[in-house]
Design an enzyme around this catalytic site. Sequence first.
Site, PDB file in Angstrom:
ATOM      1  N   GLU A  83       8.484  37.118  15.852  1.00  0.00           N
ATOM      2  CA  GLU A  83       8.559  37.368  17.301  1.00  0.00           C
ATOM      3  C   GLU A  83       9.983  37.745  17.717  1.00  0.00           C
ATOM      4  O   GLU A  83      10.932  37.030  17.386  1.00  0.00           O
ATOM      5  CB  GLU A  83       8.109  36.092  18.033  1.00  0.00           C
ATOM      6  CG  GLU A  83       8.036  36.248  19.538  1.00  0.00           C
ATOM      7  CD  GLU A  83       7.527  34.979  20.244  1.00  0.00           C
ATOM      8  OE1 GLU A  83       6.798  34.179  19.619  1.00  0.00           O
ATOM      9  OE2 GLU A  83       7.871  34.804  21.422  1.00  0.00           O
ATOM     10  N   LYS A 261       5.287  25.041  22.717  1.00  0.00           N
ATOM     11  CA  LYS A 261       5.234  26.233  21.853  1.00  0.00           C
ATOM     12  C   LYS A 261       6.628  26.856  21.752  1.00  0.00           C
ATOM     13  O   LYS A 261       7.063  27.291  20.692  1.00  0.00           O
ATOM     14  CB  LYS A 261       4.214  27.233  22.410  1.00  0.00           C
ATOM     15  CG  LYS A 261       3.884  28.394  21.501  1.00  0.00           C
ATOM     16  CD  LYS A 261       4.816  29.569  21.595  1.00  0.00           C
ATOM     17  CE  LYS A 261       4.355  30.736  20.739  1.00  0.00           C
ATOM     18  NZ  LYS A 261       5.317  31.850  20.736  1.00  0.00           N
ATOM     19  N   ASP A 277       6.474  22.861   4.839  1.00  0.00           N
ATOM     20  CA  ASP A 277       5.053  22.852   5.180  1.00  0.00           C
ATOM     21  C   ASP A 277       4.982  22.854   6.712  1.00  0.00           C
ATOM     22  O   ASP A 277       4.960  21.800   7.354  1.00  0.00           O
ATOM     23  CB  ASP A 277       4.407  21.588   4.592  1.00  0.00           C
ATOM     24  CG  ASP A 277       2.909  21.513   4.895  1.00  0.00           C
ATOM     25  OD1 ASP A 277       2.448  22.247   5.786  1.00  0.00           O
ATOM     26  OD2 ASP A 277       2.229  20.695   4.242  1.00  0.00           O
ATOM     27  N   HIS A 375      12.484  40.437  26.721  1.00  0.00           N
ATOM     28  CA  HIS A 375      11.582  40.910  25.661  1.00  0.00           C
ATOM     29  C   HIS A 375      11.585  42.426  25.612  1.00  0.00           C
ATOM     30  O   HIS A 375      11.709  43.038  24.564  1.00  0.00           O
ATOM     31  CB  HIS A 375      10.135  40.473  25.978  1.00  0.00           C
ATOM     32  CG  HIS A 375       9.731  39.215  25.297  1.00  0.00           C
ATOM     33  ND1 HIS A 375       9.602  39.128  23.935  1.00  0.00           N
ATOM     34  CD2 HIS A 375       9.412  37.996  25.780  1.00  0.00           C
ATOM     35  CE1 HIS A 375       9.231  37.908  23.625  1.00  0.00           C
ATOM     36  NE2 HIS A 375       9.113  37.200  24.709  1.00  0.00           N
TER      37      HIS A 375
HETATM   38  C1  MEV Z   1       7.164  32.414  24.022  1.00  0.00           C
HETATM   39  O1  MEV Z   1       7.066  32.591  22.628  1.00  0.00           O
HETATM   40  C2  MEV Z   1       7.628  31.008  24.345  1.00  0.00           C
HETATM   41  C3  MEV Z   1       7.643  30.671  25.836  1.00  0.00           C
HETATM   42  O2  MEV Z   1       6.378  30.921  26.412  1.00  0.00           O
HETATM   43  C4  MEV Z   1       7.989  29.200  25.953  1.00  0.00           C
HETATM   44  C5  MEV Z   1       7.868  28.648  27.348  1.00  0.00           C
HETATM   45  O3  MEV Z   1       7.109  29.182  28.168  1.00  0.00           O
HETATM   46  O4  MEV Z   1       8.562  27.653  27.616  1.00  0.00           O
HETATM   47  C6  MEV Z   1       8.618  31.511  26.597  1.00  0.00           C
END
Ligand code: MEV
Length: 422
Positions: A83, A261, A277, A375
């Site tokens: 990413e 995430k 792992d 991005h």
């Molecule tokens: C994207 O890979 C991760 C985010 O969505 C994390 C978040 O929203 O805190 C930007």
Amino acid sequence: MEKSSRIPGFYKKSLEERLKFVVEWAGLSKEEADLLYKFGNLEPRIADAMIENVVGGMAYPFAVAVNFRVNGRDYLVPMVIEESSVVAAASHAAKMLRRGDGIKALADPPIMIGQIHLVNVTAPHYKAAVILEHKEELLEHANQQDPVLVKLGGGARDLIVRVLDTSIGPVLAVHLLVDVRDAMGANTVNTMAESIAPILEKLTGGKARLRIISNHAVYRIVRAWARAKPEDVGGEEVVKAIAEASAIAEADPFRAVTHNKGIMNGIIAVALATAQDHRAIEAGAHAYAAKDGRYKPLSRWVVDENSDLVGYLELPLQIGIVGGATRVHPIARIALKILGVKTAKELAEIMAAVGLAQNLAALRALVTEGIQKGHMRLHARNLAIMAGATGDLIDRVAEEMIKTGRIRFDYAKELVEKLSKQ
Ligand code: MEV
């Protein structure tokens, strides 16, 4: 004729034979087959020994995040991820958190759990007591399986018994707590769990149905915390907004999952670079996030009495620097050398620090310009490079694409041609 995926002895074929089969199966072109057969920096021989049915290799970019200062020491952090923006974001946040000793982190002793689930046990509470009566003997038996670990100061430490009420009647869950030192620990713990299972069967009259590590590594907790001055983050408004974003994650599991995430973006990228792992890390982290019965963010950001932004992250990290793929994959060894870590504890602390920084970067972007702009900027630059731009031209092409809102490869090519003539 209908194709069959039932291929007896596929695993016994040579790598080349297997690839040939797949090429025919999927109608791959010579170029596609040649590309798949490229192993990059992993020798085919090693790849073939790492997993089964290997037919090729797949490369991911290996990057280093800069600016990291953890517990008063500077690190270059290897990250492997598909990413865009993640490495840039981690580096950016690490810069905001460099003051003093930088990000602080502390890992608990590396205790992992081996579980033995006993079924068909009558009088389960009584039998649980019988097991505990033989604790020392059981620990000793477990430790005999790994004298090297014991010599290094690790080994089986404790035994806990839980009585579970299940749809098949009472089940005894025996937890063997093992200090695995610098290993992730699965191998050692599984061996130990299997070794004591027959003794447990004899003591209880039950049957050891499962004998395996638990990836709910609740004892192997790592904490990372950091402080940022408002001026390093973009001012008091931004600091307040980040704290608000954190509070929202606290109250809303839908947001907490995405919040986490973002943390895992950083942690898993380091995990991949060092061949951990990562499924175990993910499973453990999310189970920990839900440990109080509701899914929660693994980190919290608040404004303290000095108007500074302070962040705290807590999660289990089941990682190692000895054994497993960490030792087998040559790039993982190089990653560890770049990091300069000597213990799994230090690696865990850096990973937690990266997770915290990654989280700060994401929250800051979200509460300011939003995530898409950054991005898109990176995406535009990548397209410009793919279209043949070099040097200054990369930014000029990218800027033009962003300005016109046409962030596309064909337009990048057109711009490279046009602008390189000027
Ligand atoms: C994207 O890979 C991760 C985010 O969505 C994390 C978040 O929203 O805190 C930007």
